[in-house]
Design an enzyme around this catalytic site. Sequence first.
Site, short mmCIF file in Angstrom:
data_model
loop_
_atom_site.label_atom_id
_atom_site.label_comp_id
_atom_site.label_asym_id
_atom_site.label_seq_id
_atom_site.Cartn_x
_atom_site.Cartn_y
_atom_site.Cartn_z
N LYS A 99 -13.75 28.26 -22.42
CA LYS A 99 -12.38 28.82 -22.39
C LYS A 99 -12.12 29.77 -23.48
O LYS A 99 -11.26 29.47 -24.36
CB LYS A 99 -11.29 28.04 -22.36
CG LYS A 99 -11.30 27.00 -21.04
CD LYS A 99 -10.14 25.92 -21.20
CE LYS A 99 -10.65 24.54 -20.46
NZ LYS A 99 -9.85 23.43 -20.91
N ARG A 153 -10.62 8.87 -21.14
CA ARG A 153 -9.09 8.93 -20.89
C ARG A 153 -8.61 7.70 -20.45
O ARG A 153 -7.62 7.45 -20.87
CB ARG A 153 -8.72 10.21 -20.07
CG ARG A 153 -9.05 11.43 -21.13
CD ARG A 153 -8.67 12.95 -20.24
NE ARG A 153 -8.56 13.76 -21.20
CZ ARG A 153 -8.64 15.07 -20.75
NH1 ARG A 153 -8.67 15.59 -19.46
NH2 ARG A 153 -8.31 16.25 -21.59
N GLY A 205 -11.81 17.90 -23.58
CA GLY A 205 -12.20 17.21 -22.55
C GLY A 205 -13.84 17.26 -22.23
O GLY A 205 -14.40 16.28 -22.18
N GLY A 231 -6.69 21.34 -25.21
CA GLY A 231 -5.80 22.22 -25.10
C GLY A 231 -4.56 21.74 -26.22
O GLY A 231 -4.12 22.51 -26.85
P1 ADP Z 1 -13.62 21.64 -23.97
O1 ADP Z 1 -13.02 21.02 -22.57
O2 ADP Z 1 -14.04 20.54 -24.84
O3 ADP Z 1 -12.28 22.23 -24.57
P2 ADP Z 1 -14.27 24.12 -22.52
O4 ADP Z 1 -13.61 23.49 -21.06
O5 ADP Z 1 -13.89 25.05 -23.22
O6 ADP Z 1 -14.78 22.73 -23.52
O7 ADP Z 1 -15.79 24.40 -22.23
C1 ADP Z 1 -16.99 23.60 -21.83
C2 ADP Z 1 -17.92 24.22 -20.80
O8 ADP Z 1 -18.66 25.25 -21.43
C3 ADP Z 1 -19.05 23.35 -20.36
O9 ADP Z 1 -18.65 22.98 -19.04
C4 ADP Z 1 -20.05 24.05 -20.83
O10 ADP Z 1 -21.10 24.22 -19.66
C5 ADP Z 1 -19.72 25.53 -21.01
N1 ADP Z 1 -20.31 26.42 -21.69
C6 ADP Z 1 -20.87 26.20 -23.17
N2 ADP Z 1 -21.42 27.38 -23.37
C7 ADP Z 1 -21.41 28.05 -22.66
C8 ADP Z 1 -22.21 29.35 -22.23
N3 ADP Z 1 -23.09 29.84 -23.32
N4 ADP Z 1 -21.98 30.08 -21.11
C9 ADP Z 1 -21.46 29.58 -20.20
N5 ADP Z 1 -20.94 28.52 -20.16
C10 ADP Z 1 -20.92 27.67 -21.41
MG MG Z 2 -12.82 21.52 -20.47
#
Ligand code: ADP
Ligand code: MG
Length: 403
Positions: free
Chosen positions: A202, A37, A360, A384
């Site tokens: 999320k 970033r 992120g 988001g």
């Molecule tokens: P992004 O930031 O790319 O939008 P999120 O913040 O929604 O993604 O999610 C990222 C997190 O999701 C990572 O820290 C990862 O460890 C967690 N994650 C992925 N799969 C699982 C799972 N099956 N159970 C719990 N956490 C998970």
């Molecule tokens: Mg995230």
Amino acid sequence: MKTIDELLAEGVAGKRVFVRADLNVPLDGTTITDDGRIRAVRPTVSALAAAGARVVVASHLGRPKGAPDPAFSLAPAAARLGELLGSEVAFATDTVGESARATVAALTDGQVAVIENLRFNAGETSKDDAERGAFADQLAELADLYVGDGFGAVHRKHASVFDLPARLPHAAGGLIATEVGVLKKLTEDVARAYAVVLGGAKVSDKLGVIDHLLEKADRILIGGGMAYTFLKAQGHEVGISLLQEDQVPAVQGYLKRAEELGVEFVLPVDVLVAHEFPDLKTKAPAHPTTVAADAIPADQEGLDIGPATRELYAAKLADAATVFWNGPMGVFEHPDYAEGTKAVAQALVDSPAFSVVGGGDSAAAVRILGFDENAFGHISTGGGASLEYLEGKTLPGLAALED
Ligand code: ADP
Ligand code: MG
């Protein structure tokens, strides 16, 4: 929307320019684990500095509770920005207080300062228009012009994103222009087949986008934490996996509508499970086992997609022309649960599709796992923000830059 080039053409020499950036980088203590970033906003900052502006860079970092908290200081990000610019970057230890005013007053033409985390002030994220406005008034005193370039925060109706541009002549930075250009390619005249891969943690944030994508995408692949809500919606037990029980009826609705619309939903056929969440600090071996997606033991949780699913997803991405990916397929921070995320990243690298990685953690994951970011069509700095754009929502930080 005025572009930064138009602003530069009008002349910024000697002007104090407030750049709302997104320096919300992942930190391990004070070590930045992914500086994507910061690198993304560097061209905007250096163009302004080169044109003789006095550049005031501001951002949030993490979720401090509206008061100073050293764990969320922007100092490491300011230092990294200085390294990338190859010049000294001044740092103010507050946002609108004595340090910020003195630091900005001391800037000479072409110099750059970073002020401390905007969320150290409760006015930044307040739901109360007057409280946000009062903080924006204080920020406005620090600058003559505003450049919005914090794409990762444009979906937030926050003081520095929404209220401040209303108080100063404003333009969109180069990063926002690029991000919006890419998102347009995902919403207007999309090259088909259009595949969307969704994962991460999320869940409720991400379910909203599915509603909209059902009308646009040809194929939706689900992994990560949200997969378990889908498996539950299909009637399978998911043990102690991440589950959003209250969303099950909504997910059942999506699955039904997808069938009617001819959109293919692809869910994991196998998953890696363990009795407990892995230790991300020590990264001690987690010894997961692979089970069929409809046979998750009651006392275990799913933490990554399994090998058969990795192959299935790679095949479903191989012939796509456009791919949007948001959210890791598993707990990629631990090596035992990184293979699913790696497999999706590799499938995008191998495919000729125009691929966009948003989120992120997803963006950080592809870099941390060692992929060349140039092998992807675009790695977005906003999670988001890109999801809400794809949902067709009006983003406060983009609306504020329109005239
Ligand atoms: P992004 O930031 O790319 O939008 P999120 O913040 O929604 O993604 O999610 C990222 C997190 O999701 C990572 O820290 C990862 O460890 C967690 N994650 C992925 N799969 C699982 C799972 N099956 N159970 C719990 N956490 C998970
Ligand atoms: Mg995230």
